[in-house]
Design a protein around this motif. Structure first.
Motif, PDB file in Angstrom:
ATOM      1  N   VAL A 115      52.795  57.866  42.804  1.00  0.00           N
ATOM      2  CA  VAL A 115      52.976  58.346  44.175  1.00  0.00           C
ATOM      3  C   VAL A 115      53.749  59.651  44.110  1.00  0.00           C
ATOM      4  O   VAL A 115      54.872  59.687  43.590  1.00  0.00           O
ATOM      5  CB  VAL A 115      53.749  57.307  45.023  1.00  0.00           C
TER       6      VAL A 115
ATOM      7  N   HIS B  96      56.077  62.845  45.025  1.00  0.00           N
ATOM      8  CA  HIS B  96      57.277  63.019  45.847  1.00  0.00           C
ATOM      9  C   HIS B  96      56.913  63.739  47.139  1.00  0.00           C
ATOM     10  O   HIS B  96      55.956  64.511  47.188  1.00  0.00           O
ATOM     11  CB  HIS B  96      58.331  63.839  45.102  1.00  0.00           C
ATOM     12  N   ASP B  97      57.697  63.509  48.171  1.00  0.00           N
ATOM     13  CA  ASP B  97      57.479  64.199  49.442  1.00  0.00           C
ATOM     14  C   ASP B  97      57.715  65.695  49.307  1.00  0.00           C
ATOM     15  O   ASP B  97      57.029  66.498  49.911  1.00  0.00           O
ATOM     16  CB  ASP B  97      58.409  63.643  50.530  1.00  0.00           C
ATOM     17  N   ARG B  98      58.709  66.061  48.510  1.00  0.00           N
ATOM     18  CA  ARG B  98      59.078  67.465  48.351  1.00  0.00           C
ATOM     19  C   ARG B  98      58.790  67.893  46.919  1.00  0.00           C
ATOM     20  O   ARG B  98      59.362  67.367  45.968  1.00  0.00           O
ATOM     21  CB  ARG B  98      60.569  67.645  48.663  1.00  0.00           C
ATOM     22  N   ARG B  99      57.904  68.850  46.770  1.00  0.00           N
ATOM     23  CA  ARG B  99      57.540  69.353  45.450  1.00  0.00           C
ATOM     24  C   ARG B  99      58.469  70.518  45.088  1.00  0.00           C
ATOM     25  O   ARG B  99      58.751  71.371  45.916  1.00  0.00           O
ATOM     26  CB  ARG B  99      56.093  69.834  45.492  1.00  0.00           C
TER      27      ARG B  99
END
Length: 94
Positions: free
Chosen positions: A19, A21-24
């Motif tokens: 999955v 991460h929300d923030r790359r």
């Protein structure tokens, strides 16, 4: 399981679900992370102080809050990100 195949393989298999991460991280951090991981894993069983010598060695590790005597395989992802950030700080000050 191995029994589902003919002939059965001599390895176990698994399914991994990744999955993101929300923030790359930004592209510059990713490039530094690639350099750090390539150097850290480039030679087997070396301490980070030695394997990261071209990038700053023990000073880089200390700037990232990582023990210079540690080996690459025991460092987690946040640790490698700290190394990449420390490398960026060193390069910016040079």
């Amino acid at each position: 399981p191995a029994a589902a195949f003919t002939p059965p393989p001599k390895v176990a298999s698994a399914v991994v679900h990744l999955v993101p991460h929300d923030r790359r991280p930004d592209p510059a951090t990713i490039r530094r992370l690639e350099r750090v991981t390539a150097a850290a894993f480039g030679q087997r069983r070396k301490m980070l102080r030695s394997s990261l010598k071209q990038l700053g060695g023990g000073a880089l590790c200390e700037a990232a809050g990582i023990e210079p005597d540690a080996r690459a395989e025991v460092i987690d992802l946040p640790g490698f990100l700290r190394l990449a950030d420390a490398l960026g700080a060193i390069e910016a000050s040079a």
